[in-house]
Scaffold this active site. Structure first.
Site, PDB file in Angstrom:
ATOM      1  N   TYR A   1      17.281 -51.504  96.507  1.00  0.00           N
ATOM      2  CA  TYR A   1      18.115 -52.636  96.466  1.00  0.00           C
ATOM      3  C   TYR A   1      19.503 -52.197  96.390  1.00  0.00           C
ATOM      4  O   TYR A   1      20.611 -52.463  97.192  1.00  0.00           O
ATOM      5  CB  TYR A   1      18.138 -53.348  95.122  1.00  0.00           C
ATOM      6  CG  TYR A   1      19.173 -54.312  94.802  1.00  0.00           C
ATOM      7  CD1 TYR A   1      19.501 -55.262  95.392  1.00  0.00           C
ATOM      8  CD2 TYR A   1      20.041 -53.650  93.749  1.00  0.00           C
ATOM      9  CE1 TYR A   1      20.805 -56.200  94.993  1.00  0.00           C
ATOM     10  CE2 TYR A   1      20.969 -54.441  93.377  1.00  0.00           C
ATOM     11  CZ  TYR A   1      21.438 -55.791  93.928  1.00  0.00           C
ATOM     12  OH  TYR A   1      22.537 -56.440  93.745  1.00  0.00           O
TER      13      TYR A   1
ATOM     14  N   SER B   1      27.780 -54.838  94.638  1.00  0.00           N
ATOM     15  CA  SER B   1      27.439 -54.557  93.470  1.00  0.00           C
ATOM     16  C   SER B   1      27.945 -53.382  92.693  1.00  0.00           C
ATOM     17  O   SER B   1      27.916 -52.275  93.351  1.00  0.00           O
ATOM     18  CB  SER B   1      25.710 -54.373  93.266  1.00  0.00           C
ATOM     19  OG  SER B   1      25.486 -54.019  91.923  1.00  0.00           O
TER      20      SER B   1
ATOM     21  N   LYS C   1      22.943 -52.013  99.471  1.00  0.00           N
ATOM     22  CA  LYS C   1      24.463 -52.494  99.209  1.00  0.00           C
ATOM     23  C   LYS C   1      25.317 -51.266  99.538  1.00  0.00           C
ATOM     24  O   LYS C   1      26.456 -51.736 100.244  1.00  0.00           O
ATOM     25  CB  LYS C   1      24.667 -52.973  97.537  1.00  0.00           C
ATOM     26  CG  LYS C   1      23.892 -54.039  97.091  1.00  0.00           C
ATOM     27  CD  LYS C   1      24.214 -55.132  97.621  1.00  0.00           C
ATOM     28  CE  LYS C   1      23.631 -56.614  97.189  1.00  0.00           C
ATOM     29  NZ  LYS C   1      23.673 -57.440  97.974  1.00  0.00           N
TER      30      LYS C   1
ATOM     31  N   PHE D   1      26.247 -63.694 100.912  1.00  0.00           N
ATOM     32  CA  PHE D   1      25.493 -63.613  99.703  1.00  0.00           C
ATOM     33  C   PHE D   1      24.182 -63.260  99.898  1.00  0.00           C
ATOM     34  O   PHE D   1      23.175 -62.878  99.281  1.00  0.00           O
ATOM     35  CB  PHE D   1      25.691 -64.694  98.802  1.00  0.00           C
ATOM     36  CG  PHE D   1      26.908 -65.203  98.148  1.00  0.00           C
ATOM     37  CD1 PHE D   1      27.268 -64.450  97.357  1.00  0.00           C
ATOM     38  CD2 PHE D   1      27.429 -66.222  98.557  1.00  0.00           C
ATOM     39  CE1 PHE D   1      28.509 -64.685  96.640  1.00  0.00           C
ATOM     40  CE2 PHE D   1      28.737 -66.589  98.049  1.00  0.00           C
ATOM     41  CZ  PHE D   1      29.436 -65.880  96.986  1.00  0.00           C
TER      42      PHE D   1
END
Ligand code: UDP
Length: 330
Positions: A148, A124, A152, A80
């Site tokens: 961001y 995500s 991912k 995470f």
């Protein structure tokens, strides 16, 4: 299983640690407290009666992470730990590329070296870019609108390639929709530092009187009431999805959406919060937020079919638990 959870004191991480312990797994947490606090460890212990082993380290620090692998038998990891503020990633992309990608590389290298062959990655729905919902796992990935999101997509790619090249290394990519809510004990939840970027923590701060009003970003989208539509999922359901995922890694690359499959508009969520908690939320409609899409929700059928996992908690549970948690924060 012995499971290393990076970022295990954060919002989604802490709820997942609780569900793992309650499913009889042994958890080791690595977290550098950059966006979490040490008190969460005691609160996990309060809920589960188990205090997980904790390493305060940065997951990009290979030497420090290797100590964990050397001193513990690890069966699988759930990764995470990562920065997640979209706006900050636009202002400081290198911070995001360095931290979020290097951590994935360091952990993968150590997994291969120590024969840890289960890797669950916190991805995500942003990797789908602006494609029409419902979003399905086999859709191509489109460029996202911010660094961001790119971290991912790139981490997903890295993990897929490693798995292809190393037969025993199984990866599970979990694409989250909009996690909200808090544990029913109200002692763990979402507590972002500074002014929140996301909708639910913003609403709870307004409810508490810490912020004067909510800004709703646009009411001219092509949706039922003009406000954006998202797939809000209770964080406890999301956490349970991780337990199912790590317990059922049956092929090299496993990809699942973790969402409810149902869209709720921003205004519907605000109204549910007002009604269920009997508290007013002053709001104002303002300009659209750059980069936002009108509608995002999951096709959540794959996780149900293959993992036997389905989100069960309702919007009412989400707004109630979020507020119960916020009220207990000092
Ligand atoms: N939103 C809003 N006001 C806020 C924060 C968010 O109206 O203060 C809206 C945002 O435009 C989007 C939805 O709420 O339609 C969810 O935004 P959030 O940042 O929570 O998650 P995202 O879907 O962007 O990942």
């Amino acid at each position: 299983m012995n499971i290393l959870v990076t970022g295990g004191l954060g919002f989604i991480g802490s709820h997942t640690v609780v569900e793992l312990i309650e499913s009889n797994h042994n958890v080791i947490i690595a977290d550098n407290l950059s966006n979490s606090e040490i008190g969460v460890l005691d609160r996990i212990a309060q809920i589960t009666n188990v205090k997980p082993k904790f390493y305060q380290i940065n997951v990009t620090d290979k030497k420090a992470v290797e100590e964990i692998f050397k001193n513990n038998h690890i069966d699988g990891i759930i990764h995470f730990a990562g920065f997640k503020a979209v706006g900050e990633s636009v202002e400081n992309p290198l911070k995001y590329y360095h931290n979020n990608i290097l951590s994935t590389i360091v952990l993968s290298e150590l997994c291969l070296k120590y024969q840890v062959n289960k890797f669950v990655f916190s991805s995500s729905a942003t990797v789908y870019g602006d494609q029409p919902s419902p979003l399905k796992e086999d859709m191509i990935l489109l460029p996202t609108t911010n660094p961001y999101g790119e971290t991912k997509a790139i981490s997903e790619r890295i993990l897929k390639d490693i798995s292809k090249a190393n037969g025993n290394f199984s990866v599970c990519l979990l694409r989250y929709f909009n996690p909200v809510g808090a544990h029913k004990s109200s002692i763990i939840g979402e507590n972002p530092k500074g002014i929140p970027n996301n909708l639910m923590p913003y609403i709870t701060k307004v409810a508490k009187g810490d912020l004067p009003k909510l800004n709703i970003f646009g009411n001219d989208y092509d949706t039922s009431d003009g406000t954006g539509v998202r797939d809000f999922i209770h964080v406890v359901d999301l956490a349970k999805g991780h337990v199912k995922a790590i317990e059922n890694m049956n092929s090299n690359v496993n990809i699942y959406n973790l969402g409810t499959g149902k869209g709720t508009s921003v205004l519907e969520l605000v109204n549910a919060f007002i009604k269920c908690n009997n508290i007013n939320i002053p709001y104002e409609i303002v300009e659209r937020r750059p980069g936002d899409v009108a509608i995002t929700f999951a096709d959540a059928s794959k996780a149900e079919k293959e993992l036997g996992w389905k989100a069960e908690l309702t919007i009412e549970d989400m707004v109630k638990n979020s507020w119960e948690y916020e009220k207990r924060l000092i």
